[in-house]
Each structure stands twice: as structure tokens, then as C-alpha cells.
Design a protein around this motif. Structure first.
Motif, PDB file in Angstrom:
ATOM      1  N   VAL A  33     -37.976 -17.271 -30.548  1.00  0.00           N
ATOM      2  CA  VAL A  33     -38.529 -16.320 -31.420  1.00  0.00           C
ATOM      3  C   VAL A  33     -37.463 -16.011 -32.597  1.00  0.00           C
ATOM      4  O   VAL A  33     -37.829 -16.034 -33.774  1.00  0.00           O
ATOM      5  CB  VAL A  33     -39.109 -15.024 -30.788  1.00  0.00           C
ATOM      6  CG1 VAL A  33     -39.926 -14.272 -31.976  1.00  0.00           C
ATOM      7  CG2 VAL A  33     -40.107 -15.363 -29.943  1.00  0.00           C
ATOM      8  N   GLN A  60     -28.774   3.206 -31.733  1.00  0.00           N
ATOM      9  CA  GLN A  60     -28.216   2.415 -30.463  1.00  0.00           C
ATOM     10  C   GLN A  60     -26.903   2.594 -30.659  1.00  0.00           C
ATOM     11  O   GLN A  60     -26.048   2.213 -31.607  1.00  0.00           O
ATOM     12  CB  GLN A  60     -28.766   1.234 -30.406  1.00  0.00           C
ATOM     13  CG  GLN A  60     -30.321   0.935 -30.326  1.00  0.00           C
ATOM     14  CD  GLN A  60     -30.469  -0.495 -30.095  1.00  0.00           C
ATOM     15  OE1 GLN A  60     -30.115  -1.150 -29.268  1.00  0.00           O
ATOM     16  NE2 GLN A  60     -31.966  -0.503 -30.822  1.00  0.00           N
ATOM     17  N   ALA A  87     -41.094  -5.321 -34.222  1.00  0.00           N
ATOM     18  CA  ALA A  87     -41.848  -4.004 -32.964  1.00  0.00           C
ATOM     19  C   ALA A  87     -42.912  -4.548 -32.361  1.00  0.00           C
ATOM     20  O   ALA A  87     -43.689  -5.273 -33.069  1.00  0.00           O
ATOM     21  CB  ALA A  87     -41.862  -2.779 -34.185  1.00  0.00           C
ATOM     22  N   PRO A  88     -43.145  -3.883 -31.266  1.00  0.00           N
ATOM     23  CA  PRO A  88     -44.279  -4.122 -30.721  1.00  0.00           C
ATOM     24  C   PRO A  88     -45.596  -3.461 -30.997  1.00  0.00           C
ATOM     25  O   PRO A  88     -45.359  -2.502 -31.618  1.00  0.00           O
ATOM     26  CB  PRO A  88     -44.007  -3.747 -29.015  1.00  0.00           C
ATOM     27  CG  PRO A  88     -42.756  -2.480 -29.310  1.00  0.00           C
ATOM     28  CD  PRO A  88     -42.064  -2.883 -30.430  1.00  0.00           C
ATOM     29  N   GLY A 121     -34.813  -4.937 -30.749  1.00  0.00           N
ATOM     30  CA  GLY A 121     -34.629  -5.024 -29.256  1.00  0.00           C
ATOM     31  C   GLY A 121     -33.934  -6.153 -29.032  1.00  0.00           C
ATOM     32  O   GLY A 121     -33.126  -6.678 -29.746  1.00  0.00           O
ATOM     33  N   ARG A 122     -34.526  -7.009 -28.040  1.00  0.00           N
ATOM     34  CA  ARG A 122     -33.930  -8.403 -27.698  1.00  0.00           C
ATOM     35  C   ARG A 122     -33.916  -9.166 -28.680  1.00  0.00           C
ATOM     36  O   ARG A 122     -33.164  -9.759 -29.094  1.00  0.00           O
ATOM     37  CB  ARG A 122     -34.905  -8.916 -26.648  1.00  0.00           C
ATOM     38  CG  ARG A 122     -34.316  -7.998 -25.024  1.00  0.00           C
ATOM     39  CD  ARG A 122     -35.333  -8.411 -24.180  1.00  0.00           C
ATOM     40  NE  ARG A 122     -36.705  -7.978 -24.208  1.00  0.00           N
ATOM     41  CZ  ARG A 122     -37.574  -7.119 -23.612  1.00  0.00           C
ATOM     42  NH1 ARG A 122     -36.900  -6.679 -22.506  1.00  0.00           N
ATOM     43  NH2 ARG A 122     -38.745  -6.753 -23.918  1.00  0.00           N
ATOM     44  N   GLY A 149     -44.985  -9.253 -25.377  1.00  0.00           N
ATOM     45  CA  GLY A 149     -45.728  -8.184 -26.083  1.00  0.00           C
ATOM     46  C   GLY A 149     -47.084  -8.140 -24.807  1.00  0.00           C
ATOM     47  O   GLY A 149     -47.589  -8.831 -24.523  1.00  0.00           O
ATOM     48  N   GLY A 174     -35.229  -8.626 -31.908  1.00  0.00           N
ATOM     49  CA  GLY A 174     -34.533  -8.000 -33.087  1.00  0.00           C
ATOM     50  C   GLY A 174     -33.212  -8.174 -33.130  1.00  0.00           C
ATOM     51  O   GLY A 174     -32.272  -8.545 -34.170  1.00  0.00           O
ATOM     52  N   HIS A 223     -49.135 -17.614 -35.525  1.00  0.00           N
ATOM     53  CA  HIS A 223     -48.430 -16.779 -34.084  1.00  0.00           C
ATOM     54  C   HIS A 223     -47.948 -18.075 -33.364  1.00  0.00           C
ATOM     55  O   HIS A 223     -48.249 -18.169 -32.155  1.00  0.00           O
ATOM     56  CB  HIS A 223     -49.550 -16.364 -33.423  1.00  0.00           C
ATOM     57  CG  HIS A 223     -48.872 -15.016 -32.463  1.00  0.00           C
ATOM     58  ND1 HIS A 223     -49.476 -13.915 -32.246  1.00  0.00           N
ATOM     59  CD2 HIS A 223     -47.812 -15.307 -31.816  1.00  0.00           C
ATOM     60  CE1 HIS A 223     -48.684 -13.063 -31.346  1.00  0.00           C
ATOM     61  NE2 HIS A 223     -47.695 -13.718 -31.192  1.00  0.00           N
ATOM     62  N   VAL A 224     -46.849 -18.610 -33.745  1.00  0.00           N
ATOM     63  CA  VAL A 224     -46.097 -19.654 -32.998  1.00  0.00           C
ATOM     64  C   VAL A 224     -44.606 -19.366 -32.708  1.00  0.00           C
ATOM     65  O   VAL A 224     -44.120 -20.197 -32.343  1.00  0.00           O
ATOM     66  CB  VAL A 224     -46.013 -20.921 -34.002  1.00  0.00           C
ATOM     67  CG1 VAL A 224     -47.516 -21.757 -34.272  1.00  0.00           C
ATOM     68  CG2 VAL A 224     -45.579 -20.775 -35.469  1.00  0.00           C
TER      69      VAL A 224
HETATM   70  P1  NDP Z   1     -37.885  -5.007 -27.122  1.00  0.00           P
HETATM   71  O1  NDP Z   1     -38.810  -4.270 -26.213  1.00  0.00           O
HETATM   72  O2  NDP Z   1     -36.787  -5.539 -26.600  1.00  0.00           O
HETATM   73  O3  NDP Z   1     -37.873  -4.524 -28.437  1.00  0.00           O
HETATM   74  C1  NDP Z   1     -38.657  -3.694 -29.110  1.00  0.00           C
HETATM   75  C2  NDP Z   1     -38.057  -2.791 -30.143  1.00  0.00           C
HETATM   76  O4  NDP Z   1     -39.013  -2.203 -30.890  1.00  0.00           O
HETATM   77  C3  NDP Z   1     -36.966  -2.026 -29.572  1.00  0.00           C
HETATM   78  O5  NDP Z   1     -35.770  -2.160 -30.097  1.00  0.00           O
HETATM   79  C4  NDP Z   1     -37.538  -0.583 -29.720  1.00  0.00           C
HETATM   80  O6  NDP Z   1     -36.670   0.558 -30.277  1.00  0.00           O
HETATM   81  C5  NDP Z   1     -38.602  -0.714 -30.902  1.00  0.00           C
HETATM   82  N1  NDP Z   1     -39.729  -0.061 -31.142  1.00  0.00           N
HETATM   83  C6  NDP Z   1     -40.527   0.292 -30.133  1.00  0.00           C
HETATM   84  N2  NDP Z   1     -41.263   1.294 -30.433  1.00  0.00           N
HETATM   85  C7  NDP Z   1     -41.133   1.607 -31.761  1.00  0.00           C
HETATM   86  C8  NDP Z   1     -41.536   2.732 -32.768  1.00  0.00           C
HETATM   87  N3  NDP Z   1     -42.947   3.611 -32.330  1.00  0.00           N
HETATM   88  N4  NDP Z   1     -40.945   2.926 -33.772  1.00  0.00           N
HETATM   89  C9  NDP Z   1     -39.883   2.119 -34.258  1.00  0.00           C
HETATM   90  N5  NDP Z   1     -39.394   1.227 -33.141  1.00  0.00           N
HETATM   91  C10 NDP Z   1     -39.925   0.933 -32.122  1.00  0.00           C
HETATM   92  O7  NDP Z   1     -39.116  -6.248 -27.300  1.00  0.00           O
HETATM   93  P2  NDP Z   1     -38.806  -7.694 -27.559  1.00  0.00           P
HETATM   94  O8  NDP Z   1     -37.705  -7.661 -28.772  1.00  0.00           O
HETATM   95  O9  NDP Z   1     -38.520  -8.813 -26.481  1.00  0.00           O
HETATM   96  O10 NDP Z   1     -40.249  -8.255 -28.460  1.00  0.00           O
HETATM   97  C11 NDP Z   1     -40.574  -7.494 -29.574  1.00  0.00           C
HETATM   98  C12 NDP Z   1     -41.682  -7.706 -29.982  1.00  0.00           C
HETATM   99  O11 NDP Z   1     -42.112  -9.023 -30.588  1.00  0.00           O
HETATM  100  C13 NDP Z   1     -42.890  -7.867 -28.677  1.00  0.00           C
HETATM  101  O12 NDP Z   1     -43.649  -6.564 -28.315  1.00  0.00           O
HETATM  102  C14 NDP Z   1     -43.772  -8.613 -29.280  1.00  0.00           C
HETATM  103  O13 NDP Z   1     -45.086  -7.855 -29.986  1.00  0.00           O
HETATM  104  C15 NDP Z   1     -43.195  -9.404 -30.351  1.00  0.00           C
HETATM  105  N6  NDP Z   1     -43.278 -10.923 -30.178  1.00  0.00           N
HETATM  106  C16 NDP Z   1     -43.752 -11.866 -30.944  1.00  0.00           C
HETATM  107  C17 NDP Z   1     -43.911 -13.249 -30.734  1.00  0.00           C
HETATM  108  C18 NDP Z   1     -44.239 -14.399 -31.733  1.00  0.00           C
HETATM  109  O14 NDP Z   1     -44.615 -15.471 -31.319  1.00  0.00           O
HETATM  110  N7  NDP Z   1     -44.572 -13.932 -32.964  1.00  0.00           N
HETATM  111  C19 NDP Z   1     -43.168 -13.763 -29.582  1.00  0.00           C
HETATM  112  C20 NDP Z   1     -42.489 -12.838 -28.751  1.00  0.00           C
HETATM  113  C21 NDP Z   1     -42.594 -11.482 -28.928  1.00  0.00           C
HETATM  114  P3  NDP Z   1     -36.575   1.907 -29.802  1.00  0.00           P
HETATM  115  O15 NDP Z   1     -36.974   1.941 -28.430  1.00  0.00           O
HETATM  116  O16 NDP Z   1     -35.260   2.342 -30.188  1.00  0.00           O
HETATM  117  O17 NDP Z   1     -37.499   2.611 -30.724  1.00  0.00           O
END
Ligand code: NDP
Length: 312
Positions: free
Chosen positions: A97, A171, A196-197, A146-147, A70, A149, A272-273
């Protein structure tokens, strides 16, 4: 390096580059004035906000190598406009994760931290722990397929649970049911997992209406970003039993967690681990280094973010 990072990053960078450690400077302002104009690469983690004013300090900057997947604290569009590369550390943390997410889901529904506390307090000697809710028979909705998810979905498929998802678009290569609205997804499931990010678009998208749709048997798990949830609405939904419970690894104003959540015995809260194992954090640190090494060897960034201007 604006703030301290893991040894693998510091040692890896010191082997190849001149590393300036801003956090060691007694006068940060004087330090920035002196070295800022010479800096070509920056390595950082989630505590440094990178906006136009920050970038102004580094006129020779070519690349920002960020620790973590993120990067909502970096204005990547502004960096891109200036031709500055931004990299993150995707993939190397995905399975870690996803494992944590499944663990948190089960811990939340079966109240594992509470049950552990019960035993330690000697209360098992008095009577058995009360029965809990179950994961069995539930339907899972994923916000952000995403990755991570997808890795969560794959694990929960093996648990025999039907999966559906919401994102900005369907998708075509996945067989899970797609819901074009988050409320629609929440209505259809009784477990909602947010991966989601953080962004202006996702800001507080899990709101009171979504939580109402999830319903009184609903379990909400958040491992994405705290900003994706309207936290006061979540607290109210938990208090009024609009939803059953929540498992949260991320919060709106970390590391500060609302006292209302801390005082709720039926929720599970983690600091946040998600990616925080020795091995995964080391792999993330190595990728921060490798992006800088590759870039300055003229081979391009390894994992540039989507907004970055670099095209292979
Ligand atoms: P990806 O970019 O692979 O996946 C993010 C997903 O979010 C995509 O499938 C995208 O789908 C969806 N998305 C993005 N914007 C929107 C929106 N506006 N509405 C709905 N869906 C949305 O990222 P990762 O899977 O690698 O990581 C996801 C997040 O996990 C990171 O951004 C980070 O915030 C969080 N994270 C948390 C950690 C923790 O320690 N808790 C560790 C690592 C990551 P689409 O494009 O179809 O909308």
C-alpha cells in the motif's frame, strides 16, 4: 463465509473446516436459519456489514476473521462486548500500500495517466504535453502515521522531502514534526496524505477548512478511507482551485464514484487497489485462514484488532 472470497481462503478453510458458503444458498434467509446457530467462525471481506443484528444470527460465534486491515464495517466494540474475537490482516499489506501511495502521489502531480492518454491519442505528434507541477521542494503531511503511514514516510524521506504528521497523539519514537490539529498540519504542508482508518472519530475530518489550509498549490492523496473526507467539500475545493489536485484510491460510497470527480481531467482516480497485487492479496487471504486455524487449535488469534477482548 457470507460472500465469495479469494480461492486461497476458500481452499484453506475447506481443508480444515466445514465451510458454509452463504452466497451459494438459493434462499439466504432459510440458509441462515438452518446453519446460523451452528456457526463458530466467520470469514469475510469488506462487503458484509457486521452489526448487532448480524451477530444475533450466530449465537455460537467465537471469531470473525476479516480480510483487509481496515474493519470499519465491523462493529468490533459490540463483538468484543459479546466475547467474540475480531481479526484483520495488518502488516502483510503495508509495503504494497505504501508503494502504491508513492506511485499515486507522483502520478497525480506529474499527471502520468493523462500523459499516457495524450500519447495514445496521437497528440504527441502535434505538440509536446504541457509542463506539469513538481514533487520537488514540497513538504508532506501524513494524517494517520501508523503502519502504512510510517512506510510511506520512510519512502518519501528517501525522496528528500520533509515529513510531518497528525494523529490523536504525538509518537515519541519518530523524529517527524507533530501537529496536534489537522488544520495546523494542512497549513504547514503542500502535500496531505490520508492513511487514517474509517471511524466515527475520523468521519469527514478532511473538510473545507482543512482543504483551504492546504492551499492553492496543495495536493491531497487519500489511500485510507473515503469516509475520512467530506467528498462534496473536496469536489468544491478542486473545482474552485482551492487546492491544486488530488489522487484518490478510496471513496465515500464505493464502488460508486461521484460523476463530478470522474469528469475532472486533473485528478487521478484509482478503484481501491492499494493492496491489490496477486502476492499481497494471497498473503492477506492466508492470514484470514491462519487466524481461524490458530484460534480453533486453541492457540489464540494471530492478529486480533484493538477492540477485541483477547489478551495473550
Ligand atoms: P494503523 O492502525 O497502523 O494506523 C492508523 C493510524 O491512524 C494510526 O497512526 C492512528 O494514530 C491514526 N488515527 C486513528 N484514529 C485517528 C483519529 N481519530 N485522528 C487522527 N488519526 C487517527 O493502520 P494501518 O496503517 O495498517 O492502516 C491504516 C488504514 O489504511 C486502514 O484502517 C485502512 O482504512 C486503510 N487501508 C487502505 C488500503 C487501500 O487499499 N487503499 C489498504 C490497506 C489499508 P493515533 O492512534 O496516534 O491517532
Amino acid at each position: 463465509m457470507p460472500a465469495q472470497m479469494p480461492p486461497v481462503v476458500i481452499e484453506g478453510l475447506e481443508r480444515q473446516f466445514t465451510l458454509h458458503k452463504a452466497w451459494e444458498a438459493p434462499d439466504r434467509e432459510a440458509f441462515l436459519r438452518e446453519v446460523g446457530p451452528t456457526i463458530r467462525g466467520i470469514a469475510l471481506g469488506g462487503h458484509t456489514k457486521v452489526d448487532a443484528a448480524f451477530l444475533d444470527r450466530f449465537p455460537k460465534l467465537e471469531i470473525v476473521s476479516s480480510f483487509g486491515v481496515g474493519y470499519d464495517y465491523i462493529d468490533a466494540v459490540e463483538a468484543g462486548r459479546r466475547g467474540i474475537i475480531v481479526t484483520n490482516t495488518p502488516d502483510v499489506l503495508t509495503d504494497e500500500v505504501a508503494d502504491l501511495t508513492v506511485g499515486l502521489l507522483i502520478a497525480t502531480i506529474r499527471q502520468l495517466p493523462q500523459v499516457d492518454r495524450y500519447l495514445r491519442e496521437g497528440r504527441w505528434l502535434e505538440k509536446p504535453y504541457p509542463l506539469t507541477a513538481t514533487l520537488r521542494g514540497r513538504k508532506v503531511g501524513i494524517l494517520g502515521l501508523g503502519r502504512i503511514g510510517k512506510a510511506v514516510a520512510k519512502r518519501l524521506e528517501a525522496f528528500g522531502l520533509p515529513i510531518s504528521y497528525h494523529g490523536r497523539s504525538r509518537q515519541e519514537d519518530v523524529a517527524y514534526d507533530y501537529y496536534p490539529t489537522l488544520v495546523g498540519l494542512a497549513e504547514a504542508v503542500d502535500v496531505l496524505i490520508s492513511v487514517a482508518p474509517g471511524s466515527a472519530e475520523t468521519d469527514r475530518m478532511v473538510n473545507a477548512e482543512v482543504l483551504r489550509a492546504l492551499g492553492p498549490n496543495g495536493v491531497f492523496v487519500n489511500v485510507g478511507r473515503g469516509s475520512v473526507v467530506d467528498e462534496p467539500a473536496l469536489i468544491e475545493a478542486l473545482r474552485s482551485k482551492t487546492i491544486l489536485t488530488a489522487g484518490l484510491d478510496v471513496f465515500a460510497d464505493e464502488p460508486r464514484v461521484p460523476k463530478e470527480l470522474i469528469e475532472m481531467e486533473h485528478v487521478v482516480l484509482l478503484p481501491h487497489v492499494g493492496s491489490a497485487s496477486v502476492e499481497t492479496r494471497r498473503a492477506m487471504g492466508q492470514l484470514v485462514v491462519d487466524n481461524l486455524v490458530s484460534w480453533f487449535a486453541g492457540k489464540g488469534p494471530l492478529t486480533p484488532v484493538a477492540e477485541t477482548p483477547y489478551r495473550r
